[in-house]
Design a protein around this motif. Sequence first.
Motif, PDB file in Angstrom:
ATOM      1  N   GLU A  70       0.703  -1.313   0.176  1.00  0.00           N
ATOM      2  CA  GLU A  70      -0.502   0.231  -0.039  1.00  0.00           C
ATOM      3  C   GLU A  70       1.722   1.129  -0.215  1.00  0.00           C
ATOM      4  OE1 GLU A  70      -0.540  -2.517   2.444  1.00  0.00           O
ATOM      5  OE2 GLU A  70      -2.220  -2.724   0.859  1.00  0.00           O
ATOM      6  N   ALA A  71       2.266   1.411   0.602  1.00  0.00           N
ATOM      7  CA  ALA A  71       3.113   2.717   0.888  1.00  0.00           C
ATOM      8  C   ALA A  71       3.400   2.370  -0.773  1.00  0.00           C
ATOM      9  CB  ALA A  71       3.668   2.310   1.743  1.00  0.00           C
ATOM     10  N   THR A  72       3.503   1.652  -1.023  1.00  0.00           N
ATOM     11  CA  THR A  72       4.465   1.821  -2.265  1.00  0.00           C
ATOM     12  C   THR A  72       3.134   2.671  -3.122  1.00  0.00           C
ATOM     13  OG1 THR A  72       5.599  -0.158  -2.411  1.00  0.00           O
ATOM     14  CG2 THR A  72       5.975   0.527  -4.452  1.00  0.00           C
ATOM     15  N   ARG A  73       2.161   2.023  -3.462  1.00  0.00           N
ATOM     16  CA  ARG A  73       1.044   2.402  -4.506  1.00  0.00           C
ATOM     17  C   ARG A  73       0.647   4.086  -3.756  1.00  0.00           C
ATOM     18  NH1 ARG A  73      -2.482   1.525  -7.986  1.00  0.00           N
ATOM     19  NH2 ARG A  73      -4.579   2.224  -7.198  1.00  0.00           N
ATOM     20  N   ASP A  74       0.689   3.857  -2.244  1.00  0.00           N
ATOM     21  CA  ASP A  74       0.318   5.203  -2.082  1.00  0.00           C
ATOM     22  C   ASP A  74       1.328   7.060  -2.528  1.00  0.00           C
ATOM     23  OD1 ASP A  74      -1.958   4.910  -1.304  1.00  0.00           O
ATOM     24  OD2 ASP A  74      -1.198   4.936   1.316  1.00  0.00           O
ATOM     25  N   VAL A  75       2.451   6.049  -2.829  1.00  0.00           N
ATOM     26  CA  VAL A  75       3.501   6.880  -3.031  1.00  0.00           C
ATOM     27  C   VAL A  75       3.524   7.578  -4.199  1.00  0.00           C
ATOM     28  CG1 VAL A  75       5.640   5.654  -3.468  1.00  0.00           C
ATOM     29  CG2 VAL A  75       6.236   7.345  -2.066  1.00  0.00           C
ATOM     30  N   ARG A  76       3.139   6.751  -5.342  1.00  0.00           N
ATOM     31  CA  ARG A  76       2.701   7.177  -6.513  1.00  0.00           C
ATOM     32  C   ARG A  76       2.634   8.201  -6.433  1.00  0.00           C
ATOM     33  NH1 ARG A  76       2.511   1.595  -9.362  1.00  0.00           N
ATOM     34  NH2 ARG A  76       4.883   1.386  -7.532  1.00  0.00           N
ATOM     35  N   PHE A  77       1.367   8.695  -5.757  1.00  0.00           N
ATOM     36  CA  PHE A  77       0.229  10.110  -5.664  1.00  0.00           C
ATOM     37  C   PHE A  77       1.124  11.072  -5.100  1.00  0.00           C
ATOM     38  CE2 PHE A  77      -2.518   6.288  -6.345  1.00  0.00           C
ATOM     39  CZ  PHE A  77      -3.012   6.480  -6.962  1.00  0.00           C
TER      40      PHE A  77
END
Lengths: 268, 288
Positions: free
Chosen positions: B78-85
Amino acid sequence: MLKDVTIGQYFPGNTIIHRLDPRTKLILVIVYIAALFTAREWLSYGLMLAVTCAIVAVSRISPRTLTRGMKPLVFIICFTGVLNLFYTTGGTTLLDWWIFHVTTDGVKRAVMMVVRILMLISGTFLLTYTTSPMALTDGLEMLLNPLKKIRVPIHEMSMMMSMALRFIPTLIEETDKIMSAQRARGADFETGRLMERAKALLPLLVPLFVSAFRRADELAVAMESRCYHGGEGRTRMKQLRMARRDYLALFSGAALLAVVIVMNVYGL
Amino acid sequence: MESIIRTEKLTHVYSRGTPFEKTAIHDVNVEIYRGELVAVIGHTGSGKSTFMQHLNGLLRPDEGGVYVEGEDIFATKEATRDVRFKVGLVFQYPEYQLFEETVYKDIAFGPRNMRLSEAEIDERVRESARLTGVGEELFERSPLELSGGQKRRVAIAGVMAMRPRVLILDEPTAGLDPAGCAGVLKNITDYREATGSTVLLVTHSMDDAARIADRLIVFHEGTIAMDGMPEEVFSRQRELVDMGLDVPQSAAIADALRARGVQLPSSIYTSRRLREAVVALAKGVAPC
């Protein structure tokens, strides 16, 4: 992920296997496959295995690279092995339980089939691992040259093949890049149900096709502006020439096939 | 100053375990502060693009870690995905990633992936279009039929619409004419002023870097060779040249003038500063 695909990849090197003429290698692979299918008993299999190992050793392709390339084929190999194990009759029965009947002949067939497939793959992999795609298509074109007499468009076919091969890495790289760019915008290619996943591919496929067409167009213009007009009267920068080692290799190939045929006749 | 991105011993090796193995970046430790405009410089193959792709989690480091606002971005999926934004990345030649039927939909792709409300998406699309100078009359056109410069702006707007706290741009001016370059650079500074976000600009144009950056980071052979204020970095002309880079034209001209005995102050690296210095000098020795 995408970059780890090793099927059909070329590993540059300067061993005798690398330096052989691509035509020699193509013929040798055919001879090798013929010999492999002629071999029937333990001794001839052993001979083939020894030859395969020797070629791998000489080519300096690491066995790890070879086995990594085989990974996608593990299922087929296992499937063939299991099928042969249970569906061969003859010999003494080793196991007879419910619907499973394992006989000595079955075990032998299964082992031989698996070894045969493994050697088959190794042989063809060695060809692509040690020959650059360009050399390979050049060799193929020259080998098939006689077919031009009956109007088979050999040159066009080999040109298409070399272009397709040439653009595989480019397209893989492009796919990687577009995927990263869309991921950076929050696209998700890994999760979701089938329909969602198919829809998620749209942001990848549209730019990929657009750029593939653009590339094709640019390539056509570049070729025409360099006066490409088909194979008629075209000369080559790299002339293929058979050297002594090629004749030697071809002779060894023929000798191997002959020996295996003789062994087959005597049931060895 | 408050740190927003921190990397620790970041190392990345491509094609590990094959004959093509190549260490792209090695032991990179850097800290980016909130609100900075940092230019990352280096010639082709210096590892700057690889470095950038770690900052929003697109590439996983082989060793070391990346921390955005103190959080390890690789700790959970989730952290890896959130950082994209949080960290928006504009790739090189971003116009090749346009795919939607209309310009509006394409800019809205990022915000839509963030699952925002329609009203919020609409507001963000209009705002980022305004910041990049994409007129609303283009909204219903297909992005594929725009001019090269317009496509570039639409693509940049697509990332800005996610309102990332850190905006990273990889060679945003590559292949544009001087007017296009100036336009894109202005879009970037406008965005920064409007949102107060941090900007990282990958470039090999020293003039672009001199024009807008507060801080320069120079990559060489996969490590950080220099890190400092523009005047510090540009004063090390000899080292820059040895790395296959150059200094801004104004700095080179100032240097050449100094070599001919003209008394110029140090730290001249933009055309404006050079002009002011030369004018001041001319006034000083006016009666000649």
